[in-house]
Structure formats: structure tokens, C-alpha cells
Scaffold this motif. Sequence first.
Motif, PDB file in Angstrom:
ATOM      1  N   ALA A 141       0.701  12.732  13.871  1.00 24.03           N
ATOM      2  CA  ALA A 141       0.371  11.832  14.840  1.00 24.03           C
ATOM      3  C   ALA A 141      -0.656  12.135  15.669  1.00 24.03           C
ATOM      4  N   SER A 142      -1.495  11.259  15.960  1.00 22.74           N
ATOM      5  CA  SER A 142      -2.879  11.696  16.888  1.00 22.74           C
ATOM      6  C   SER A 142      -3.111  10.756  17.927  1.00 22.74           C
ATOM      7  N   THR A 143      -2.510   9.579  17.740  1.00 22.35           N
ATOM      8  CA  THR A 143      -2.818   8.404  18.812  1.00 22.35           C
ATOM      9  C   THR A 143      -1.825   8.240  19.861  1.00 22.35           C
ATOM     10  N   LEU A 144      -1.945   7.745  20.965  1.00 19.63           N
ATOM     11  CA  LEU A 144      -0.967   6.982  21.831  1.00 19.63           C
ATOM     12  C   LEU A 144      -0.223   5.950  21.191  1.00 19.63           C
ATOM     13  N   GLN A 180       4.697   3.631  18.865  1.00 19.91           N
ATOM     14  CA  GLN A 180       5.441   3.411  17.665  1.00 19.91           C
ATOM     15  C   GLN A 180       6.692   4.163  17.338  1.00 19.91           C
ATOM     16  N   ILE A 181       6.503   5.415  17.416  1.00 20.38           N
ATOM     17  CA  ILE A 181       7.778   6.415  17.301  1.00 20.38           C
ATOM     18  C   ILE A 181       8.807   5.836  18.412  1.00 20.38           C
ATOM     19  N   ARG A 182       8.442   5.778  19.662  1.00 19.36           N
ATOM     20  CA  ARG A 182       9.621   5.413  20.413  1.00 19.36           C
ATOM     21  C   ARG A 182      10.298   4.032  20.342  1.00 19.36           C
ATOM     22  N   ASN A 210       2.348   2.726   6.713  1.00 21.29           N
ATOM     23  CA  ASN A 210       2.080   1.664   5.817  1.00 21.29           C
ATOM     24  C   ASN A 210       0.916   1.048   6.426  1.00 21.29           C
ATOM     25  N   ASN A 211      -0.060   1.115   6.021  1.00 24.97           N
ATOM     26  CA  ASN A 211      -1.403   0.482   6.879  1.00 24.97           C
ATOM     27  C   ASN A 211      -1.280   1.106   8.226  1.00 24.97           C
ATOM     28  N   ASP A 212      -1.289   0.256   9.219  1.00 24.75           N
ATOM     29  CA  ASP A 212      -1.274   0.593  10.674  1.00 24.75           C
ATOM     30  C   ASP A 212       0.207   0.713  11.088  1.00 24.75           C
ATOM     31  N   LYS A 252       1.016  -1.356   0.028  1.00 25.60           N
ATOM     32  CA  LYS A 252      -0.047   0.256   0.107  1.00 25.60           C
ATOM     33  C   LYS A 252       0.982   1.238   0.028  1.00 25.60           C
ATOM     34  N   PRO A 253       0.364   2.491  -0.744  1.00 23.69           N
ATOM     35  CA  PRO A 253       1.100   3.700  -0.669  1.00 23.69           C
ATOM     36  C   PRO A 253       1.376   4.074   0.777  1.00 23.69           C
TER      37      PRO A 253
END
Length: 180
Positions: free
Chosen positions: A9-12, A17-19, A64-66, A2-3
Motif C-alpha cells: 500500500a502506498s496511497t491514502l 479502501q482497506i478501512r 483489480n485495476n484501481d 484483469k489479473p
Amino acid sequence: MKPINYKRASTLDELEQIRTLQLQNSSQNISAEEKLQEGFVTVQHTVALLEQMNSASAHIIAKNNDILVGFALVMLSSFRNEIKVLIPLFERIDGIVSKDKIFVVMGQICVAKNYRKQGIFRGLYHFYREELQHEYDYLITEVAAINLRSMQAHEAVGFKTIDNYEEDGIVWNIMLWDWT
């Protein structure tokens, strides 16, 4: 595949995932050879600090997706004393950047290993500019001089080195992208 979707960022979950991506690419967690070839990140943020920064101005992410596959942190000047290693950067910016210019600091950028060399680094920066250029004149960051891959990538996007300094044996290049 998927593209890649660029967004704020808007969710915990996204901050967590960043961390995770940050820890996977931390200079303490990768070999010297990998640092040279792939680049690295220096600062490790807590999820709580990422959340505070995100509330002030949402981070830029690539998904990419979730799955979060890259991030570029938005760091306002109000966070200048939150990360000890970044205090010298802000102090030098105070002496370099004209008081009539408004800037934001790119707190850190990272792309997951399996997604490198696909234009995501550039995509993150272009989305960052698209989102924030109406509020700021400059985007400023610093890159360790030994992180050649990152230096070259930042120059390719449009950053110019405006100063450098040494702290704890590391030479840091302060880089500015002029959006005016």
C-alpha cells in the motif's frame, strides 16, 4: 477480468479502501450465518492508525485495476499497545517466542466477498512472505477459534497453532508461520 495485482500500500486512497473493506466484513456488521460461512474481521483500525502502521512497514494489498479487493496488514511490535484487543496477543508472544527470533504480526487479512475462492487469500500471504521473509523469521497472527473458515485457510497456507487463550469469552488461537 484483469489479473490481480499484489503490491504494498502506498496511497491514502488505498488505506481508505482497506478501512472500507474492513468495515464491510466486521463481526458487528454481518449476520451470524455469514460469520460462519464467510469468516469475519474483529478489529477496526482508524485510517490514521493504518497510515502510521503503513509508514513503518507497508501493508500488503490485492487490487483489480484501481479497486482494492484484499489486504493483509503488517503490524510491527512497536504498535503492540495501539489496539487494546491485541495487547494479550503480544504479551503471550513475549512468553512463547524465543528472544533470538524476529517476528512480524499479521494484523488482519480480508478478501472482498466477490473475490473469494479465487486464491487471493493465499496470494496475499505468498506476497507477504516474499516481501518480508528476509527481515523476519516468523509471521504470527491470531484467529478466533469460532472462525473456522479462517482457521482452515491459515492452516492451508502453513500456519500452526502454537498457543491459545480466552479473552472476554472468545478463545483465540495464536498461529505462527515459520519462514526460517
